[in-house]
Design a protein around this motif. Structure first.
Motif, short mmCIF file in Angstrom:
data_model
loop_
_atom_site.label_atom_id
_atom_site.label_comp_id
_atom_site.label_asym_id
_atom_site.label_seq_id
_atom_site.Cartn_x
_atom_site.Cartn_y
_atom_site.Cartn_z
N MET A 67 42.79 68.50 46.70
CA MET A 67 42.73 67.23 47.39
C MET A 67 43.32 66.16 46.46
O MET A 67 42.98 66.07 45.30
N MET A 68 44.19 65.34 47.02
CA MET A 68 44.84 64.28 46.24
C MET A 68 43.91 63.07 46.11
O MET A 68 43.26 62.68 47.08
N GLU A 69 43.84 62.51 44.91
CA GLU A 69 43.00 61.34 44.66
C GLU A 69 43.58 60.13 45.38
O GLU A 69 44.78 59.87 45.32
N LYS A 70 42.74 59.40 46.08
CA LYS A 70 43.15 58.19 46.81
C LYS A 70 42.69 56.98 46.02
O LYS A 70 41.50 56.76 45.85
N TYR A 71 43.65 56.21 45.52
CA TYR A 71 43.34 55.03 44.71
C TYR A 71 43.37 53.77 45.56
O TYR A 71 44.14 53.67 46.51
N PHE A 72 42.51 52.80 45.19
CA PHE A 72 42.54 51.49 45.82
C PHE A 72 43.73 50.72 45.28
O PHE A 72 44.18 50.96 44.16
N THR A 73 44.24 49.76 46.06
CA THR A 73 45.35 48.93 45.57
C THR A 73 44.91 48.08 44.39
O THR A 73 45.70 47.81 43.50
N ARG A 74 43.64 47.66 44.41
CA ARG A 74 43.04 46.93 43.28
C ARG A 74 41.65 47.50 43.06
O ARG A 74 40.93 47.75 44.02
N PRO A 75 41.25 47.66 41.81
CA PRO A 75 39.90 48.17 41.56
C PRO A 75 38.83 47.18 42.04
O PRO A 75 39.09 45.99 42.16
N VAL A 76 37.66 47.71 42.30
CA VAL A 76 36.50 46.89 42.64
C VAL A 76 35.62 46.88 41.40
O VAL A 76 35.14 47.92 40.96
N SER A 77 35.41 45.71 40.82
CA SER A 77 34.61 45.59 39.60
C SER A 77 33.15 45.35 39.97
O SER A 77 32.82 44.38 40.65
N ILE A 78 32.30 46.28 39.54
CA ILE A 78 30.87 46.18 39.85
C ILE A 78 30.05 46.26 38.56
O ILE A 78 30.56 46.65 37.52
N LEU A 79 28.79 45.88 38.67
CA LEU A 79 27.85 45.98 37.55
C LEU A 79 26.98 47.20 37.78
O LEU A 79 26.40 47.37 38.85
#
Length: 98
Positions: free
Chosen positions: A1-13
């Motif tokens: 399965m190919m990894e699906k990346y977000f266009t921009r990361p979501v920064s969380i705590l």
């Protein structure tokens, strides 16, 4: 399965407030899958199902990203954005930070 990346990361705590970037659907899916059962709600279910949909090819990664952000907002996980410090000169030329 190919990894699906977000266009921009979501920064969380996570943990004790450590900032972490969630860059892919699989990372979001793993966090959601590990979420405590007693804290799961509709936002969690929608985000988790969207991630599953991306992994099966029925939903776009950015749709899952949006639902993951909604989940993170609801649970106060988003890293606060730090904007530029604005200042101006006040009266006698002293710089005031706003």
């Amino acid at each position: 399965m190919m990894e699906k990346y977000f266009t921009r990361p979501v920064s969380i705590l996570v943990g004790l407030g450590v900032p972490t970037d969630i860059r892919s659907v699989m990372e979001a899916y793993q966090l959601l899958n590990d979420w405590p059962a007693h804290s799961r709600d509709t936002a969690h279910s929608l985000a988790l199902n969207a991630c599953k949909g991306v992994l099966t090819g029925t939903i776009e990664a950015e749709t899952a990203r949006g639902l993951f952000i909604a989940f993170a907002k609801k649970h106060d996980l988003l890293t606060p954005e730090i904007g530029p410090v604005l200042g101006h000169r006040h009266g006698g030329g002293n710089l005031r930070v706003l």
